[in-house]
Write a protein that holds these residues in place. Structure first.
Motif, mmCIF file in Angstrom:
data_model
loop_
_atom_site.group_PDB
_atom_site.id
_atom_site.type_symbol
_atom_site.label_atom_id
_atom_site.label_comp_id
_atom_site.label_asym_id
_atom_site.label_seq_id
_atom_site.Cartn_x
_atom_site.Cartn_y
_atom_site.Cartn_z
ATOM 1 N N PRO A 63 -17.090 -19.508 -23.997
ATOM 2 C CA PRO A 63 -16.886 -19.792 -26.219
ATOM 3 C C PRO A 63 -16.583 -18.518 -26.444
ATOM 4 C CG PRO A 63 -18.660 -18.279 -24.470
ATOM 5 C CD PRO A 63 -17.883 -19.533 -23.248
ATOM 6 N N ARG A 64 -15.754 -18.960 -28.173
ATOM 7 C CA ARG A 64 -15.141 -17.863 -28.427
ATOM 8 C C ARG A 64 -15.302 -16.561 -29.308
ATOM 9 N NH1 ARG A 64 -11.840 -21.094 -33.009
ATOM 10 N NH2 ARG A 64 -10.972 -21.828 -30.879
ATOM 11 N N PRO A 65 -16.067 -15.479 -28.896
ATOM 12 C CA PRO A 65 -15.996 -14.619 -29.262
ATOM 13 C C PRO A 65 -15.596 -13.888 -30.534
ATOM 14 C CG PRO A 65 -14.236 -13.344 -27.651
ATOM 15 C CD PRO A 65 -14.358 -15.099 -27.882
ATOM 16 N N ALA A 66 -16.987 -13.862 -31.607
ATOM 17 C CA ALA A 66 -16.495 -13.884 -32.908
ATOM 18 C C ALA A 66 -16.893 -12.091 -33.163
ATOM 19 C CB ALA A 66 -18.538 -14.820 -33.411
ATOM 20 N N ALA A 67 -15.847 -12.219 -34.281
ATOM 21 C CA ALA A 67 -16.017 -10.166 -34.291
ATOM 22 C C ALA A 67 -17.232 -9.959 -35.301
ATOM 23 C CB ALA A 67 -14.664 -9.910 -35.274
ATOM 24 N N VAL A 68 -17.907 -9.024 -34.735
ATOM 25 C CA VAL A 68 -19.284 -8.942 -34.811
ATOM 26 C C VAL A 68 -18.996 -8.162 -35.952
ATOM 27 C CG1 VAL A 68 -20.976 -7.610 -34.496
ATOM 28 C CG2 VAL A 68 -20.464 -8.464 -32.835
ATOM 29 N N CYS A 69 -18.182 -6.953 -36.882
ATOM 30 C CA CYS A 69 -18.505 -6.166 -37.866
ATOM 31 C C CYS A 69 -16.792 -6.619 -38.325
ATOM 32 C CB CYS A 69 -18.833 -4.939 -37.075
ATOM 33 S SG CYS A 69 -18.517 -4.565 -35.817
ATOM 34 N N GLN A 70 -16.672 -5.861 -39.240
ATOM 35 C CA GLN A 70 -15.439 -5.858 -40.028
ATOM 36 C C GLN A 70 -14.961 -4.558 -40.489
ATOM 37 O OE1 GLN A 70 -16.444 -8.286 -43.432
ATOM 38 N NE2 GLN A 70 -16.045 -10.085 -42.720
ATOM 39 N N GLY A 71 -13.709 -4.771 -39.966
ATOM 40 C CA GLY A 71 -13.319 -3.098 -40.400
ATOM 41 C C GLY A 71 -12.648 -3.456 -42.015
ATOM 42 N N PRO A 72 -11.670 -2.488 -42.377
ATOM 43 C CA PRO A 72 -11.362 -3.108 -43.887
ATOM 44 C C PRO A 72 -10.499 -4.284 -44.178
ATOM 45 C CG PRO A 72 -9.684 -1.360 -42.092
ATOM 46 C CD PRO A 72 -11.003 -1.683 -41.638
ATOM 47 N N LEU B 116 -7.600 -15.178 -32.741
ATOM 48 C CA LEU B 116 -8.521 -16.462 -32.754
ATOM 49 C C LEU B 116 -9.662 -16.152 -31.600
ATOM 50 C CD1 LEU B 116 -8.757 -19.152 -33.602
ATOM 51 C CD2 LEU B 116 -7.676 -20.002 -32.223
ATOM 52 N N ASP B 117 -8.981 -15.410 -30.276
ATOM 53 C CA ASP B 117 -10.133 -15.131 -29.501
ATOM 54 C C ASP B 117 -10.324 -14.344 -29.869
ATOM 55 O OD1 ASP B 117 -8.512 -17.314 -27.564
ATOM 56 O OD2 ASP B 117 -6.760 -15.547 -26.847
#
Length: 424
Positions: free
Chosen positions: A117-126, A147-148
């Motif tokens: 499964p493709r990991p999702a970016a849990v939180c966002q930077g600037p 994408l990964d």
């Protein structure tokens, strides 16, 4: 100061007009030589248009979605010196991001093994203020990395030349996001009233046009058959254990390609193209198998040419090479055209049944569904077997229902008795 006018270049192959798919710059932007200015779409490929000069954008010659003639003004750039206002020259396209010359519904060619499964970016930077359809500068490797990681590349601030996003920028984005991970999340049940409108242009327009054309022109019918793949999966595991290190790992796809090749000897009407305007059916001796492949730019169908002359490992290597080229935007036009029959698979996500749409002018497409273990009755005994459906579609203008059923039954027999794949 002078003005350098860039005209729509001649992409070749007699193409007189192309669609302006996307701008990567806007009026007022400073650009450098070789920076990608725009994407244009031909019938076969997405082509990047680079800048031949350094300067400042002062005018754009069209809007995304607009069809422009070769030689028309694409963009004007203010440069030091006299420029070329009186004698315009078009830059040479530097990179193709190919698209499917023929497409069908939601199919993806991947190895049958379960994809991670493709990991999702849990939180966002600037975040960077880019438009939703603005494509940031980044190499194919960086795009794949994003994408990964599950990162929307348009949100990442690029620190490379001309704002190009680098691998380090992705890491910085994630690191900054981790520091903000403790921030309170939005209410899970908050009402939403936002809307998003997405213009159907570029590749999505091509897919829509070809889908509509295929379903309107061909008389589709589908046939589904259940296949016991226990024996061929055992053979595949044995061959991988014995030869995987030296020859490469085999997925189920090269076995299916081989089954197509053998079955087509008795059903040549399936390996054909139908010109419905000329009312001519062309049956081909060569088996050029299109393998539907999902990529970052959309669905593509790279072609395994002369599958009838390839061994299992040769087919496997070619499928892998073409899939990687398609996903990395490096497949050539020739590699994306000329198929005579198409094989489509979603691997572990293949579901129980699908109804693939034909790749016109082909008359048959074989769809592979997922493998599941189920109790089956074999010689009066209940045993666990590995079962898989083939969901295939045909053009009823050319292929009769009985012939389609017999063709798929022939493939079933070859898969269930895998030794027959290699008996001449």
């Amino acid at each position: 100061m002078g003005t350098h006018v860039i005209k729509m270049p001649d992409i070749g192959e007699g193409i007189a007009e192309v669609e302006l798919s996307q701008w990567h710059v806007k009026v007022g932007d400073l650009v450098v030589e070789d920076q990608v200015l725009a994407d244009v779409m031909t019938d076969k490929a997405m082509v990047d248009i680079p800048s031949p000069v350094h300067g400042k954008v002062i005018a754009l010659g069209g809007q995304p979605g607009e069809v422009m003639a070769v030689g028309s003004v694409l963009i004007s750039i203010e440069v030091e010196g006299a420029g070329n206002l009186k004698e315009s020259a078009a830059p040479a396209p530097v990179k193709e991001a190919p698209v499917a010359p023929k497409v069908e519904v939601a199919v993806e060619s991947k190895p049958a093994a379960t994809a991670a499964p493709r990991p999702a970016a849990v939180c966002q930077g600037p975040m960077v203020a880019r438009e939703a359809d603005e494509r940031p500068l980044a190499s194919p490797a960086v795009r794949k990395h994003a994408l990964d990681l599950g990162i929307q590349l348009r949100l990442v601030r690029g620190t490379g030349p001309a704002g190009r996003v680098l691998h380090e920028d992705l890491e910085a984005y994630l690191a900054q996001g981790q520091s903000n991970a403790s921030a309170p999340a939005a209410a899970a049940y908050a009402q939403r009233n936002d809307e998003e409108q997405i213009q159907v242009i570029g590749m999505r327009r091509k897919i829509a046009q070809r889908m509509q054309d295929a379903t309107q022109r061909a008389a589709h019918f589908s046939y589904v058959e259940e296949i016991d793949v226990t024996a061929i999966e055992e053979l595949r595991a044995h061959l991988n254990e014995k030869h995987g290190a030296s020859r490469g790992k085999l997925t189920l796809l090269p076995f299916l390609v081989r089954a197509l090749v053998v079955a087509l000897r008795d059903f040549p009407q399936m390996n054909a193209r139908y010109d419905d305007e000329a009312q001519v059916i062309t049956r081909l001796g060569a088996v050029h198998v299109g393998v539907a492949t999902q990529s970052d730019v959309g669905l593509m169908v790279p072609v395994v040419r002369h599958a009838e002359a390839r061994s299992l490992w040769d087919s496997a290597a070619e499928i892998s090479r073409l899939a990687n080229a398609a996903r990395n935007g490096k497949a050539s036009r020739d590699e994306l055209s000329g198929s005579t029959i198409t094989l489509t698979s979603l691997g572990a996500l293949g579901g129980i049944v699908s109804t693939p749409v034909l790749n016109l002018p082909e008359v048959a497409i074989v769809g592979v569904n997922k493998i599941v273990e189920r109790p089956m009755v074999v010689k009066g005994q209940v045993v666990i077997r590995k079962m898989m459906n083939l969901s295939s579609s045909f053009d009823h203008r050319v292929v009769d229902g009985m012939d389609a059923a017999l063709f798929i039954q022939a493939i079933r027999g070859l898969i269930e008795q895998p030794a027959t794949l290699f008996v001449e």
